[in-house]
Scaffold this active site. Structure first.
Site, short mmCIF file in Angstrom:
data_model
loop_
_atom_site.label_atom_id
_atom_site.label_comp_id
_atom_site.label_asym_id
_atom_site.label_seq_id
_atom_site.Cartn_x
_atom_site.Cartn_y
_atom_site.Cartn_z
N SER A 130 0.83 -1.21 0.00
CA SER A 130 0.00 0.00 0.00
C SER A 130 0.86 1.25 0.00
CB SER A 130 -0.87 -0.02 1.25
OG SER A 130 -1.46 1.24 1.47
N TYR A 151 -0.89 -0.13 10.09
CA TYR A 151 -1.15 -0.84 8.83
C TYR A 151 0.03 -0.63 7.86
CZ TYR A 151 -3.47 -1.30 4.19
OH TYR A 151 -3.81 -1.62 2.90
N LYS A 178 2.71 -3.37 6.27
CA LYS A 178 2.97 -3.53 4.83
C LYS A 178 4.48 -3.43 4.56
CE LYS A 178 -1.26 -3.85 3.11
NZ LYS A 178 -1.73 -5.15 2.61
N1 LIG Z 1 -8.80 -1.54 -1.48
C1 LIG Z 1 -7.86 -0.63 -1.34
O1 LIG Z 1 -8.09 0.56 -1.49
C2 LIG Z 1 -6.44 -1.05 -1.03
C3 LIG Z 1 -5.43 -0.08 -1.04
C4 LIG Z 1 -4.13 -0.46 -0.72
C5 LIG Z 1 -3.84 -1.78 -0.43
N2 LIG Z 1 -4.86 -2.69 -0.42
C6 LIG Z 1 -4.53 -4.07 -0.05
O2 LIG Z 1 -5.09 -4.97 -0.99
C7 LIG Z 1 -5.48 -6.17 -0.32
C8 LIG Z 1 -6.92 -6.51 -0.65
O3 LIG Z 1 -7.72 -5.40 -0.30
P1 LIG Z 1 -9.30 -5.41 -0.47
O4 LIG Z 1 -9.67 -4.04 -0.83
O5 LIG Z 1 -9.72 -6.53 -1.30
O6 LIG Z 1 -9.73 -5.63 1.04
P2 LIG Z 1 -10.89 -6.56 1.63
O7 LIG Z 1 -11.05 -6.17 3.06
O8 LIG Z 1 -12.09 -6.54 0.77
O9 LIG Z 1 -10.23 -7.99 1.52
C9 LIG Z 1 -9.33 -8.47 2.48
C10 LIG Z 1 -9.74 -9.87 2.79
O10 LIG Z 1 -8.88 -10.35 3.82
C11 LIG Z 1 -9.66 -11.17 4.64
N3 LIG Z 1 -9.12 -11.29 5.98
C12 LIG Z 1 -9.04 -10.31 6.92
N4 LIG Z 1 -8.60 -10.82 8.06
C13 LIG Z 1 -8.39 -12.14 7.84
C14 LIG Z 1 -7.97 -13.19 8.66
N5 LIG Z 1 -7.67 -13.00 9.96
N6 LIG Z 1 -7.86 -14.43 8.12
C15 LIG Z 1 -8.20 -14.65 6.82
N7 LIG Z 1 -8.62 -13.67 6.01
C16 LIG Z 1 -8.71 -12.43 6.52
C17 LIG Z 1 -11.02 -10.49 4.73
O11 LIG Z 1 -12.05 -11.40 5.12
C18 LIG Z 1 -11.19 -9.95 3.33
O12 LIG Z 1 -11.98 -10.81 2.52
C19 LIG Z 1 -5.22 -5.93 1.16
O13 LIG Z 1 -3.99 -6.50 1.51
C20 LIG Z 1 -5.15 -4.44 1.27
O14 LIG Z 1 -4.33 -4.02 2.35
C21 LIG Z 1 -6.14 -2.36 -0.72
#
Ligand SMILES: NC(=O)c1ccc[n+]([C@@H]2O[C@H](COP(=O)([O-])OP(=O)(O)OC[C@H]3O[C@@H](n4cnc5c(N)ncnc54)[C@H](O)[C@@H]3O)[C@@H](O)[C@H]2O)c1
Length: 321
Positions: free
Chosen positions: A125, A149, A153
């Site tokens: 991120s 967070y 990362k």
């Molecule tokens: N969406 C954004 O804007 C964004 C920006 C920067 C980075 N990211 C990164 O991209 C990745 C995916 O993001 P996203 O938007 O799909 O988020 P999201 O929250 O929709 O998906 C994350 C998934 O991780 C799962 N999860 C959380 N805790 C868990 C646990 N203890 N055990 C098993 N699974 C677990 C959740 O159930 C969820 O389905 C993440 O690593 C996030 O940090 C996302």
């Protein structure tokens, strides 16, 4: 080829699962194109069972901070891993120790279990950046996270770098900006509260934007992220930066521009502004403009306009909600 996705039930995990099934191929650890024969989907909540002719789909449902759940997943051999499971900013601020068990411990265990030097793509991120930043943030700027967070990362980026140096894995990290537009109801996470500024009026609902109209946010569509994650996976290692982490260049828009584009796409909900101090502070700590020489070289880039980001949402919202 056995491909594992953690966070497979999430916003990006579902889109990635669909994209990999549609593609059917990935570059294997030896650098040749190989058919995907097995998909291992892991998440806290059960990932939807996709239609995937010719691909065996295995689901692991459970909390990856639980050692028993983690061990069961680590017992699955994999040739490629897309590591997306994560707790997001606000949860990690509230419970840093619990967040470490979700954000860092599983990746460490999956690296330890790796066999045959698999490629691991990690969804990092822009939250790794902080402090005094130049107007344009390039791959060369050193991480200085200002949130738990962001620290998690950055730790994961270093774990991938070190394990790659030891030849155990071939790790790659892509630093995502704010990914829009998550379908469904507004979640109490920073990225989704930004997404809601466009999604709510598009869905005909009025909303109070938690940022000022002038606030600038670096954004990208889910479709462009998925293309970027797959391109990074398939890229030859010689084209990666030495630290194996690169920025995903974003489109920088103001909140007012987001609202105007939603209106052009037919949004009927009204937007008023009620800036939230904590939210504005988190967003202010993120860089505004990104450049990545390496991403450009791999054909990884931003959307052409915010209208394109809205179109990506309108095309996919039904299947991924
Ligand atoms: N969406 C954004 O804007 C964004 C920006 C920067 C980075 N990211 C990164 O991209 C990745 C995916 O993001 P996203 O938007 O799909 O988020 P999201 O929250 O929709 O998906 C994350 C998934 O991780 C799962 N999860 C959380 N805790 C868990 C646990 N203890 N055990 C098993 N699974 C677990 C959740 O159930 C969820 O389905 C993440 O690593 C996030 O940090 C996302």
């Amino acid at each position: 080829m056995k491909v594992m996705i953690t966070g497979a039930a999430g916003f990006l995990g579902r889109r990635l699962t669909q994209a990999l099934i549609a593609r059917g191929m990935l570059t294997g650890p030896d650098g040749t194109d190989q058919p995907i024969t097995r998909l291992i989907l892991a998440d806290l909540t059960e990932p939807p069972l996709p239609e995937a002719e010719g691909i065996e789909v295995i689901r692991h449902t459970g909390d990856l901070s639980d050692p028993a759940i983690r061990d069961a997943l680590c017992a699955e051999p994999y040739d490629a891993l897309f590591h997306l499971a994560s707790q997001l900013t606000l949860h990690a601020e509230q419970d840093p120790d619990g967040a470490w068990d979700v954000n860092v411990a599983p990746l460490r265990a999956l690296i330890a279990a790796a066999q045959g030097r698999p490629r691991i793509v990690f969804a990092s991120s822009i939250a790794v950046f902080g402090g005094h930043l130049p107007t344009e943030v390039t791959d060369d700027i050193a991480p200085l996270p200002e949130t738990t967070y962001g620290i998690h990362k950055a730790v994961n980026e270093l774990l991938l770098l070190d394990a790659s140096r030891h030849g155990r894995i071939d790790g790659r990290a892509l630093r995502l900006p704010i990914v829009l537009i998550r379908p469904g109801v507004t979640q109490p996470v920073v990225s989704d509260r930004v997404a809601a500024i466009a999604r709510e009026p598009l869905e005909g609902r009025d909303m109070e934007a938690p940022l000022t109209p002038e606030a600038e946010v670096p954004v990208i569509s889910a479709g462009a992220v998925i293309d970027g994650l797959i391109a990074l996976h398939d890229a030859p290692a010689r084209l990666l930066p030495p630290k194996r982490a690169l920025n995903l260049p974003a489109l920088t828009v103001t909140v007012a521009e987001m609202v105007a584009a939603a209106s052009r796409a037919g949004a009927t909900g009204k937007v008023t502004f009620a800036p939230d101090e904590q939210m504005q502070r988190v967003v202010n700590s993120w860089p505004r403009h990104f450049a990545s020489h390496y991403a450009k070289g791999l054909g990884i880039g931003p959307d052409a306009s915010f209208d394109a980001i809205i179109q990506d949402y309108l095309t996919h919202r039904e299947g991924s909600a």
